[in-house]
Structures are given as C-alpha cells and as structure tokens.
Motif scaffolding. Sequence first.
Motif, PDB file in Angstrom:
ATOM      1  N   LEU A 149      19.272 -37.546 -17.060  1.00 45.92           N
ATOM      2  CA  LEU A 149      20.054 -38.620 -16.444  1.00 45.92           C
ATOM      3  C   LEU A 149      21.451 -38.148 -16.072  1.00 45.92           C
ATOM      4  O   LEU A 149      21.935 -38.372 -14.951  1.00 45.92           O
ATOM      5  N   LEU A 150      22.118 -37.478 -17.023  1.00 49.92           N
ATOM      6  CA  LEU A 150      23.464 -36.985 -16.743  1.00 49.92           C
ATOM      7  C   LEU A 150      23.458 -35.929 -15.651  1.00 49.92           C
ATOM      8  O   LEU A 150      24.353 -35.886 -14.797  1.00 49.92           O
ATOM      9  N   THR A 151      22.411 -35.086 -15.667  1.00 50.44           N
ATOM     10  CA  THR A 151      22.318 -34.046 -14.652  1.00 50.44           C
ATOM     11  C   THR A 151      22.136 -34.644 -13.265  1.00 50.44           C
ATOM     12  O   THR A 151      22.711 -34.142 -12.274  1.00 50.44           O
ATOM     13  N   SER A 152      21.348 -35.709 -13.162  1.00 54.99           N
ATOM     14  CA  SER A 152      21.119 -36.350 -11.864  1.00 54.99           C
ATOM     15  C   SER A 152      22.418 -36.873 -11.281  1.00 54.99           C
ATOM     16  O   SER A 152      22.702 -36.710 -10.076  1.00 54.99           O
ATOM     17  N   VAL A 153      23.241 -37.519 -12.131  1.00 61.64           N
ATOM     18  CA  VAL A 153      24.527 -38.023 -11.652  1.00 61.64           C
ATOM     19  C   VAL A 153      25.426 -36.869 -11.229  1.00 61.64           C
ATOM     20  O   VAL A 153      26.078 -36.912 -10.171  1.00 61.64           O
ATOM     21  N   ALA A 154      25.427 -35.832 -12.070  1.00 57.85           N
ATOM     22  CA  ALA A 154      26.277 -34.682 -11.755  1.00 57.85           C
ATOM     23  C   ALA A 154      25.840 -34.000 -10.473  1.00 57.85           C
ATOM     24  O   ALA A 154      26.674 -33.532  -9.681  1.00 57.85           O
ATOM     25  N   VAL A 155      24.513 -33.935 -10.227  1.00 63.80           N
ATOM     26  CA  VAL A 155      23.998 -33.282  -9.024  1.00 63.80           C
ATOM     27  C   VAL A 155      24.457 -34.013  -7.773  1.00 63.80           C
ATOM     28  O   VAL A 155      24.840 -33.401  -6.766  1.00 63.80           O
ATOM     29  N   VAL A 156      24.423 -35.358  -7.810  1.00 61.02           N
ATOM     30  CA  VAL A 156      24.854 -36.144  -6.644  1.00 61.02           C
ATOM     31  C   VAL A 156      26.327 -35.877  -6.343  1.00 61.02           C
ATOM     32  O   VAL A 156      26.725 -35.652  -5.191  1.00 61.02           O
TER      33      VAL A 156
ATOM     34  N   MET B  32      30.086 -29.897  -2.822  1.00 61.57           N
ATOM     35  CA  MET B  32      29.652 -28.624  -2.265  1.00 61.57           C
ATOM     36  C   MET B  32      29.417 -28.723  -0.762  1.00 61.57           C
ATOM     37  O   MET B  32      29.621 -27.749  -0.036  1.00 61.57           O
ATOM     38  N   ARG B  33      28.975 -29.883  -0.283  1.00 63.18           N
ATOM     39  CA  ARG B  33      28.764 -30.048   1.162  1.00 63.18           C
ATOM     40  C   ARG B  33      30.078 -29.907   1.919  1.00 63.18           C
ATOM     41  O   ARG B  33      30.145 -29.261   2.968  1.00 63.18           O
TER      42      ARG B  33
END
Length: 560
Positions: A295-302, A308-309
């Motif tokens: 869950l935390l990784t998903s938020v961090a990825v967004v 990064m974009r």
Amino acid sequence: MQQLKVLLWILMAELATSATVDSFIFTNGFTGSKLILDGLASITENGLLRLTNDTKQSTGHAIYPTPFNFLQPSTGMAVSFSTTFVFAMIPQDSMYHGHGMEFFIATTSNFSGLFNHSNNGSSSNYNVAVEFDAILNAEYDIDSNHIGIHDINGEISNSSLHAGYFDDRTGEFHNLSLVSGEPMQVWVDYDGGEMTLNVTLSPIQMMKPKRPLLSLVVNLSSILFNSMYVGFSSSTGTVVACDHYILGWSFKLNGLVPEALNISTLPPLPEHTANKEKAKHPITIWLPVVGSVVLLTSVAVVVMFIIMRRRRIKFAELIEDWELQYGPHRFSYKTLFKATKGFKDKQLLGVGGFGKVYKGVLPKSNTEVAVKRISHESMQGMREFIAEIVTLGRLRHRNLVQLLGYSRRKGELLLVYNYMPNGSLGKSLHCKDKPALNWYQRLHIIKGVASGLQYLHEDWEQVVIHRDIKTNNVLLDSELNGRLGDFGLARLYDHDMDPQTTQVAGTMGYIAPELARTGRPTTLTDVFAFGVFVLEVACGRRPIDFQVKGDNQIVLVVGC
C-alpha cells in the motif's frame, strides 16, 4: 662415476626449479594445491578455497606459491597477463554482511611483511589490486556494491563502477549483487602493448561479455617487477561475518586464459545460511507486513512517477540505433549536468567554432573530465560528433586524448574526455602568462605526437587521417605529455583503399599545397601539417601571424 651422477642430478634439479612458470589452472577444486594460506583462509573438504568464516574482524589471505616474471627481459616493459576465477560471497545474515575481497599482485609472499594490523587494507599492501567491495566507505567508495581497480601507484582508487555486466546484444547494463550468495566469474586482463587493464564480471552461466565493466589505460611497467606473487585477500566486519569462497582459478602470462572455467567440475557451495533463516519464519508473520508495504509503495510510486516525469522532461536524451553499435560508455545528461555544476561559466575551459568545453568532476568516482558541448543546429557539429564517437571511442594510445563517453540531449551533443590540466600546447607556446617550455619538453612533446600519428596511419586496424593537426589540438597532461585530440574532421579507410573525400578541411598555415589543389587528403597531408607543427614548436612562431598586416605578414611555411 657415482660423484658425476650426483652432480648431474643436482644440476637437473636446479634447472627444473628455475624453469619459468607462466600459467596455472584450478578447475577441480584446490585440494592438494599447496597455496600459501594465512589467517582465516583454508581449503574445505570438497576443495573450496575459503578465505573467511564466521570470525568477526579477521582476515584471510591465499597466495599462489610460485612467483611470476611480469617484465620483458629485453625491454623492461610489463608483459600481458590474464586471470579468471569464480567466487561467491555468502552473508551469514540476510540484511547485514561483512566486507569484500580482493585479487592482488604483490612483491612478496611473506604475510608478516605484507599484511599486519597497522597496514591491513592500506594501498601499500599491493602493487595492483581489483577490489570487490560490499560495504560503503563514505570517504572513498561510490556505493556498497562495486568493483574497483585500486592501489596502482599508491592511490586509493583508480577506477570503480557498480557491480554488473553489459549485454552483448543490446548493450544494456545489468546489476549484480556481490553478496547474493550466487557464484560469479571475473576476468582481469592486461594488454601490455595497449597498456589497458580490463575487468569483466558475469553470472557463472554466461560466457564472457565482450564489453568489460572497467577499462583503465595505465602503464604497469614501473609498478610490476620480475618476481611477483598473485593471490586473494578478504576480511570480515565488526557486526556479522560473510563467507568468501573461490571455486576455481586460472592464470596466464603472455596470453588469455580460457573464457570460462569448467563449471561441471567446480566444487559445490554450501547451502546459504540466509536462506535457512528465511525458512524458519512463518508466512503469517510476513503477510500483514507485505500488505502494508504494498500500500505504501503504491502511494510512493504515484508520487515518484509525477516527480520523475518532470525530471525526464528536463533531462530528456536522444538514443539512436547506430549508438548501440559504435558508442562507447554513455553518460546520462543528468550526470554531466551535475559534474559541470550546471555548465556554469566558471567551469568554462575554452570556446571554439565547435562549441564550448567545460571542466567537470564525475559525482561518484571524483574523476576530472572535460565536457565538449556541441549544438545540434549545425550539421557540421553532428558530423563531427559521429566521427569522434566512431573513431576516438575505439582508439587506444598513450599520446591520444581518450574519449571516455558521450551523451545526447535535445539540441545538444556532449563528449566526455580525460581532463588535461595543462591545457593546449598552443597556449603554452603563445600565451605570455604561461611559463616557457624548455627544449627537452618541446622535443618530448614532438616525439609523443609523432608516436600517436604513427599509430593512426600505420598501426591501427584502419588508416585514420586526422586532417587538423595543429598546436591547439595537442593537449598536455599533468606530466607535459603531448596528446593529439579533436578528431572532428577525421576520416577512416582500410589500409588497402584510398580515401574518398574531396573536401578541403584544416587550418590555414597547416594545409599542404597539394590538398588545396586536389582537395584529396592523405597521410602525407597529415605529415605536412605535422612538419609545420614541428617548426612552430621549435621556433615558437605561429604558421601565419595575422597580427601583422600587409606585405610584412609572417608565413612560417610557403607552399609551392
């Protein structure tokens, strides 16, 4: 008669012991090998060379018992040598691990003189060392998983990169974890003629990659000696230990060892301790933890995707198909942007028709470089860029400026060279604020450029016509060695062919008379320009003194 037999026997024994050893191979384990061992080093029951065990803050060393002659008797130059070995670093804890290991070349096999508590880990221990480092020393290291060529000439580090290998098909870099517990194979090759030391790494299942991980141009003639030993060194940390194993080892002077050791005959590694510990933990303990992490990784990825974009747009680069075939090492634009402090004016080294040159320091290795920045708007700039990538990226000579890599970005072309602290020879000859070169220094520079030109015309696999030999294109390193650079106008052709170009190129005053008439460059037109170069270095006058107007204008060489 009996005494004569005894004398003959002694003579034959001495000849046998004095015979030159130039190679060895251990592909069936090290049982009965008679290696010189010290500290934690030992040979296991199944033939593994174990450098360390679970003892903390200790070292282990293993040396091949017979020395090797690393110098040519006639010239005193370092000979070529090659070694390959399979190693594995198995941490005794899945999260923490000990130090790394080194392959070294040293002047003695006496451990009391070579290693002690006061100098263990010091550059004075070895003449040459290749380090496999699994911890981060913030003062010296680039990260906690790197390979480095260390201790040459007493320096802390000469070259280091993150552990991995380059894919032969795509050129893509793949990371490898030194403490994965999996066996890996290493090749360390030194070409005495090219003065190039290469280090290559790959998983044990792969053949040797064509492109080495590390490549360092260095003359080992003053570093190596007639009688030297090869071996391994390793150490453990203060918190937990790490097992370091050598499964197989081959070494050869004046030639290349076989590309791969026979994997089927290598002794097996013990079961990983870290894997045993993982099996003891119930899966129910990990499931809630994994869910929270996901869950935390998903938020961090967004969030990271958005950041990064934006950064990708700022540091966008260009990659074309021809670069995979011809390009040497490619730097990211971000790395060069940081190295030159954003291409600030205070980093500017010079300005010319091709663009600007900036001084930079690569952030990880602290290597000083010169970055040439060329504009895409000029078609000539594009041609110069491709010519330098294709030619200079493959040339290897001590009197040529080494191209370390390149980068491309929208509207920009960037070339990365070794930094030459003494600048161009033209400035040393004609700038009043520079100290005058004495005759010995000038003659040394002339000889060096002549050697580089001989390599371009005769000794390389193709003929390279430089087409712009002049004092401003000869750079001086820290020891005032002359290095020919700027291959933007260079042309290549095979030794049994003629150059096809008919475009006149070069600098006024250095252009041969026949080139101005025919427009066809040859090695002889390069030699003419070199002759003008020699006159300019000898007398200190420019080929054409543009400051003098009218009929009194000074021309160093008058063509006919």
